[in-house]
Design an enzyme around this catalytic site. Structure first.
Site, PDB file in Angstrom:
ATOM      1  N   GLN B 126       0.827  -1.209   0.000  1.00 29.01           N
ATOM      2  CA  GLN B 126       0.000   0.000   0.000  1.00 29.01           C
ATOM      3  C   GLN B 126       0.857   1.254   0.000  1.00 29.01           C
ATOM      4  OE1 GLN B 126      -2.278   0.510   3.631  1.00 29.01           O
ATOM      5  NE2 GLN B 126      -3.843   1.711   2.596  1.00 29.01           N
ATOM      6  N   GLY B 127       0.689   2.106  -1.010  1.00 33.65           N
ATOM      7  CA  GLY B 127       1.438   3.362  -1.075  1.00 33.65           C
ATOM      8  C   GLY B 127       0.568   4.543  -0.716  1.00 33.65           C
ATOM      9  N   TYR B 128       0.253   4.678   0.536  1.00 36.98           N
ATOM     10  CA  TYR B 128      -0.595   5.790   1.012  1.00 36.98           C
ATOM     11  C   TYR B 128       0.249   6.827   1.758  1.00 36.98           C
ATOM     12  CZ  TYR B 128      -5.417   4.310   0.028  1.00 36.98           C
ATOM     13  OH  TYR B 128      -6.614   4.005  -0.565  1.00 36.98           O
ATOM     14  N   SER B 129       0.728   6.435   2.957  1.00 40.62           N
ATOM     15  CA  SER B 129       1.421   7.386   3.828  1.00 40.62           C
ATOM     16  C   SER B 129       2.699   7.902   3.192  1.00 40.62           C
ATOM     17  CB  SER B 129       1.779   6.724   5.155  1.00 40.62           C
ATOM     18  OG  SER B 129       0.627   6.342   5.839  1.00 40.62           O
ATOM     19  N   GLU B 244     -10.766  -0.993   5.300  1.00 41.48           N
ATOM     20  CA  GLU B 244      -9.655  -1.187   6.225  1.00 41.48           C
ATOM     21  C   GLU B 244     -10.153  -1.135   7.661  1.00 41.48           C
ATOM     22  OE1 GLU B 244      -6.617   1.822   6.042  1.00 41.48           O
ATOM     23  OE2 GLU B 244      -5.098   0.506   6.890  1.00 41.48           O
ATOM     24  N   SER B 383      -5.302   6.673  13.050  1.00 42.82           N
ATOM     25  CA  SER B 383      -4.945   6.606  14.477  1.00 42.82           C
ATOM     26  C   SER B 383      -6.220   6.705  15.310  1.00 42.82           C
ATOM     27  CB  SER B 383      -4.005   7.760  14.828  1.00 42.82           C
ATOM     28  OG  SER B 383      -4.721   8.975  14.825  1.00 42.82           O
ATOM     29  N   ASN B 384      -6.121   6.280  16.567  1.00 43.12           N
ATOM     30  CA  ASN B 384      -7.322   6.306  17.412  1.00 43.12           C
ATOM     31  C   ASN B 384      -7.857   7.725  17.580  1.00 43.12           C
ATOM     32  OD1 ASN B 384      -6.931   3.607  17.500  1.00 43.12           O
ATOM     33  ND2 ASN B 384      -6.946   3.421  19.735  1.00 43.12           N
ATOM     34  N   GLU B 385      -6.971   8.695  17.507  1.00 46.83           N
ATOM     35  CA  GLU B 385      -7.431  10.089  17.601  1.00 46.83           C
ATOM     36  C   GLU B 385      -8.223  10.471  16.347  1.00 46.83           C
ATOM     37  OE1 GLU B 385      -4.341   9.065  18.287  1.00 46.83           O
ATOM     38  OE2 GLU B 385      -4.419   9.323  20.458  1.00 46.83           O
TER      39      GLU B 385
END
Lengths: 380, 398
Positions: B126-129, B244, B383-385
């Protein structure tokens, strides 16, 4: 798998919801709370007229034959309205103890009255030294020619101040913390030697400590077999725990709705405070705790009327633990999110917060139930 | 109100169990249950067994070789496979890029890529971040400039999980810099063997090579590798993120980890008694087991609602937060359970073939590393935030 209420259950819940909305405004509740009775006799009568006090009882008693889910439906709405009536104490716990342990004659004498709401029962299972352990009973019952002579003190009997029938646990044999040797007695609070010290509770209800000094009751006051009440008490306390969990979910729903509304309305620094991420995340945490609590209340309701087992014990301990923790979190986080207004008597939020904390002190708090659960932990 | 499986669902569960009893290789299950490393070969071997059964592509329509499971059946599979020690499926091909290709790709792309995902011929990453685009994914800078029949791609992706095994990468790239961040993004499928691509390992805090950096320097990508329309990639990316997010709560995995923890705590001793009987430790286990029980019911409530035709919304986000916190709490307790033996980092004991004497418990070696590795759970998949931001916006309207 289906978590929805069926049509009958939904109708039941809607009925209670309508009644609560119509009769139990926050202002009226404050008035009810300040009367000598401590709740609304009129509302209690309406509960009874609609057959709601009969929900868990059999059809012969004019009841509904309702189980955990039906009780849950009623309790959740009573929770949303912060209703002060002794439904759990009289209908669930009192009615449950008589229903399980009573003989035909006792059931005939008392159950129909409880189901119709004409007779209010209050149940004294705790004592000053017992903390939340219902097997810790020092009140003595000595058998004599006329029946039994009771001596001791029962602690924090909610609804005891106005009860027509008092049910207490007392020891007929055994050590002071043994499940064996506990008996149940039901008698009128007007019996000689019964002294009630009545008080308001922090959450707006009323209760009393009951001192029993040489209280002579007849042999027909004994509920069930002598010395065998430990398991009956544990089972019925379990049903009451499931009912409290359902009530708590109703209280939490309202607490969260009020807090969310406030975040949208209250403006500071030129914007609604709900625009601030730190408050948003706390609100999400409150919602998340409510969902955990709701799941456990559902699970508790599903075992409330099933046969006793370690699995039932585990579920009920787990549910009361989650409810206790979630309730305290929502109570504290909600007051904090409201700021100063959350501290006042005039605004309703604080009363929801107080009820949530109070529920954690009824039939065992989160620590108590965590310990119970841990003792029942299975290796795998 | 009914929390039980139907007769058909119970029969399906029996079928799953019979399949796993017969077909799950013991060495792979032992690695999963003992938190050992799995090789690329392990993953592919298991994938082929699943494919043969027709149970690999559970999110795909049947016409492409998928299996049509109900939400409850998927849940049963999740529970049973975690209990049995089935390897976590590597989601990038089968559960991430494939649903995007199926929904937004053209026929040629479907015919080319889908069979290769099933066969294991293509291993996707996966090329996301990017270094500058984490939670704020739409600020990504990797640039794709159209040049005739090709895009020329320049930039850098990061946190590319198992990129070292992959021959294909799906990338979010910027094709338009004149518009708002979200509006100039495209979704490209890129062959990792194209000249100009460099994969560099990132060693994580537990000493593992699980994630990578991927560099693109004048990489020529044929225009037919564009999925859907140019500049519409953000829509596809968001679609993929909902895939996801479901299942990220990891309830089944937490149940397996909890069972492992309780067995460990039954073997380890404190004050002459098994740790599981120690008052404070047993209460710590009790608390996490109770939280897991509640989360599992919340999960079932979502599943039942989806089964009844509902759409899982931000409830999945709330459950992702709770579920990952629970799993991290279990990992924390497993590390605590071995006391001072949480310190030694004995790499050879991580090897399933190790036949020497164990320093302490046979399952002790991976526990500290696993605790550190799973700090990622509350960071990845949004992230959870970020999940709380989603709930705040979507459910609460704040």
């Amino acid at each position: 798998m289906d978590f929805r209420l069926n049509e009958e259950q939904q109708m039941l819940q809607d009925t209670v919801a309508r009644l609560v909305r119509g009769e139990y405004s926050f202002e009226k509740r404050l008035e009810f709370s300040e009367t000598e009775l401590g709740f609304s006799a009129d509302f209690w009568r309406q509960l009874s007229e609609l057959g709601l006090t009969a929900v868990p009882f059999s059809e012969e008693l004019g009841g509904f034959g309702g189980g955990g889910v039906e009780v849950q439906s009623v309790m959740a709405e009573l929770g949303r309205g912060l209703c002060l009536e002794p439904y759990m104490q009289s209908v669930i716990l009192g009615g449950g103890l008589i229903g399980q342990a009573g003989n035909d004659r006792q059931k005939e004498n008392w159950l129909a009255g409880i189901a119709s709401g004409e007779l209010k029962a209050a149940v004294g299972l705790q004592e000053p030294q017992s903390y939340y352990d219902l097997n810790n009973v020092e009140t003595r019952a000595e058998k004599n020619g006329e029946g039994y002579l009771l001596n001791g003190r029962k602690a924090v009997v909610i609804g005891g101040h106005c009860a027509d029938l008092i049910i207490v646990s007392a020891r007929t044999s055994g050590n002071s913390d043994s499940a064996d040797g506990i008996s149940l007695f039901a008698f009128s609070p007007d019996t000689d030697g019964v002294e009630r010290r009545t008080y308001p509770t922090i959450d707006g209800a009323k209760g009393c400590d009951i001192t029993l000094t040489n209280v002579q009751v007849g042999a027909d006051a004994l509920l069930g077999d002598e010395g065998q009440a430990g398991s009956v008490i544990e089972y019925q306390a379990g049903r009451a725990i499931a009912a409290l969990c359902a009530e708590a979910v109703g209280v939490m729903e309202m607490a969260n709705e009020l807090t969310l509304d406030y975040l949208k309305q209250r403006k500071q620094f030129g914007v609604p405070i709900g625009k601030f991420q730190v408050l948003q995340h706390r609100m999400v945490d409150m919602m998340s705790e409510l969902e955990q609590a709701r799941s456990m209340a559902i699970l508790a309701a599903s075992v409330a009327d099933s046969e006793q087992s370690d699995e039932r014990r585990r579920v009920l301990a787990a549910a009361k633990n989650v409810i206790g923790r979630a309730g305290q979190f929502i109570s504290e986080a909600g007051i904090q999110s409201h700021g100063g207004i959350g501290m006042t008597w005039e605004y309703n939020f604080a009363h929801y917060a107080k009820r949530l904390i109070a529920i954690n002190h009824q039939l065992g708090d989160d620590d108590f139930h965590l310990e119970r659960y841990a003792a029942l932990l299975q290796a795998s | 109100m009914n929390m039980n499986y139907t007769a058909e669902e119970l029969a399906f569960r029996d079928e799953v169990r019979a399949f796993l009893d017969e077909k799950l290789p013991a060495d792979i299950a032992a690695k999963v249950k003992g938190f050992r490393r799995l090789s690329k070969e392990d993953h592919l071997r298991w994938q082929q067994i699943l494919c043969k059964q027709g149970w690999y592509a559970t999110h795909w329509p049947e016409e492409y070789g998928g299996v049509k499971w109900t939400p409850v059946q998927k849940h049963i599979w999740d529970e049973e496979s975690c209990r049995y020690g089935v390897p976590r499926s590597i989601p990038f091909g089968v559960n991430m890029v494939a649903p995007v290709i199926i929904k937004f790709g053209n026929d040629a792309q479907k015919q080319h890529y889908l069979p290769r995902i099933l066969s294991g011929e293509d291993w996707w990453c996966q090329g996301y971040s990017e270094p500058g685009a984490g939670s704020d994914l739409a600020s990504l800078k990797t640039r794709a400039v159209r040049d005739g029949d090709h895009y020329i791609v320049n930039g850098q992706k990061t946190w590319t999980t198992l990129g070292q095994h992959a021959n294909m990468i799906f990338c979010l790239v910027r094709t338009n810099t004149e518009v708002k961040n979200q509006e100039g993004i495209s979704f490209l499928l890129i062959d990792m063997n194209t000249p100009g691509i460099t994969v560099r390992p990132i060693i994580t805090l537990d000493g593992e090579h699980e994630v990578n950096e991927v560099f693109f320097e004048d990489v020529k990508v044929p225009v037919e590798n564009l999925v859907g329309e140019e500049d519409k990639g953000w829509t596809y990316a968001k679609f993929l993120l909902t895939y996801e997010r479901t299942g990220l709560a990891g309830i089944g995995m937490s149940k397996a980890a909890l069972s492992h923890l309780k067995q460990l705590a039954s073997r380890r001793m404190k004050n002459g008694k098994p740790l599981i009987e120690d008052p404070s430790f047993s209460q710590r286990i009790a608390k996490v087991e109770i939280d897991l029980t509640a989360a599992a019911i919340s999960n079932l409530r979502i599943i039942a609602s989806v089964e009844g035709g509902g759409v899982p919304g931000a409830e999945s986000s709330m459950l992702k937060v709770k579920g990952t916190e629970i799993r991290q709490a279990i990992n924390d307790l497993a590390r605590r359970a071995i006391g001072p033996y949480a310190l030694p980092f004995v790499e050879e004991e991580l090897d399933l073939a190790y036949d020497g004497e164990f320093l302490s418990d046979e399952n002790a070696a991976p526990l500290s590393a696993q605790y550190f590795n799973n700090r990622k759970l509350s960071i990845f998949g949004g992230s959870n935030e970020i999940q709380k931001n989603i709930v705040s916006k979507m459910i609460l309207g704040l």
